[in-house]
Write an enzyme that holds these catalytic residues in place. Structure first.
Site, PDB file in Angstrom:
ATOM      1  N   GLY A 141       3.795  52.396  -8.412  1.00  0.00           N
ATOM      2  CA  GLY A 141       2.508  52.954  -8.779  1.00  0.00           C
ATOM      3  C   GLY A 141       1.462  52.644  -7.722  1.00  0.00           C
ATOM      4  N   CYS A 142       0.252  53.173  -7.935  1.00  0.00           N
ATOM      5  CA  CYS A 142      -0.798  53.005  -6.928  1.00  0.00           C
ATOM      6  C   CYS A 142      -1.289  51.559  -6.844  1.00  0.00           C
ATOM      7  CB  CYS A 142      -1.958  53.958  -7.204  1.00  0.00           C
ATOM      8  SG  CYS A 142      -2.673  53.856  -8.852  1.00  0.00           S
ATOM      9  N   TYR A 143      -1.499  50.901  -7.976  1.00  0.00           N
ATOM     10  CA  TYR A 143      -1.952  49.509  -7.920  1.00  0.00           C
ATOM     11  C   TYR A 143      -0.899  48.583  -7.310  1.00  0.00           C
ATOM     12  CZ  TYR A 143      -6.119  50.468 -10.707  1.00  0.00           C
ATOM     13  OH  TYR A 143      -7.324  50.937 -11.165  1.00  0.00           O
ATOM     14  N   ALA A 146      -0.851  49.117  -3.419  1.00  0.00           N
ATOM     15  CA  ALA A 146      -1.977  48.487  -2.721  1.00  0.00           C
ATOM     16  C   ALA A 146      -1.859  46.972  -2.745  1.00  0.00           C
ATOM     17  CB  ALA A 146      -3.289  48.933  -3.353  1.00  0.00           C
TER      18      ALA A 146
END
Length: 174
Positions: A141-143, A146
């Site tokens: 996922g995006c979190y 990052a």
């Protein structure tokens, strides 16, 4: 693309539709069956009709699939595709964690735990060589992307042991 009527699935369909190295064979959905994807998402311009996914009737020679269902709903479809030797990129959380105990701590009972050892975490910056030969890629996922990319150099250097990430978002994580 299974789950093409959701945001992530529609975006995946668009990326494949426009990519010269892929032939998008099917956009599947549980809702809006019969509608064209570009009528639901005009921005993406994918002129294919949404079909109800029936893995057993998929064309032979299908090389790969993207499953964009929510966690726990994705695993049975991923398993059915893997039973047909189709390579899968799963956008849910179903195969992101290698540890069954950790998965069950956060998400509950795993629908297809026997596939966990097969899955490769799809963060290409860290697992490029494993992804290239994988039959099942668990898309991060995006979190996590990052966070993990920011912390990976510190972890490799042994500079961290435990981390808490407190992340915020606006209206949509997408």
């Amino acid at each position: 693309v299974a789950g093409a009527t959701g945001f992530a699935g529609a975006l995946a369909a668009d990326l494949l539709w426009r990519h010269p190295g892929f032939e998008l064979a099917l956009v599947g959905g549980r809702s809006d069956v019969g509608a064209r994807l570009d009528s639901l998402y005009p921005r993406y311009r994918v002129p294919l009709e949404i079909q109800e996914l029936d893995v057993a009737s998929l064309p032979s020679g299908l090389d790969a699939a993207i499953v964009a269902y929510p966690h726990a709903a994705a695993a049975p479809t991923v398993a059915a595709l893997r039973d047909r030797a189709v390579r899968v990129v799963d956008l849910s959380a179903d195969f992101r964690l290698r540890s069954l105990a950790t998965y069950e701590q956060w998400y509950g009972v795993h629908p297809r735990p026997e596939l966990l050892p097969e899955a490769v975490y799809g963060l290409s910056e860290l697992h490029r060589s494993e992804i290239a030969g994988a039959s099942l890629v668990a898309n991060p996922g995006c979190y996590p992307t990052a966070s993990v990319l920011a912390l990976a150099p510190l972890a490799r250097a042994g500079a961290i042991a435990d981390v808490v990430i407190d992340a915020k978002q606006g209206v949509s994580g997408a």
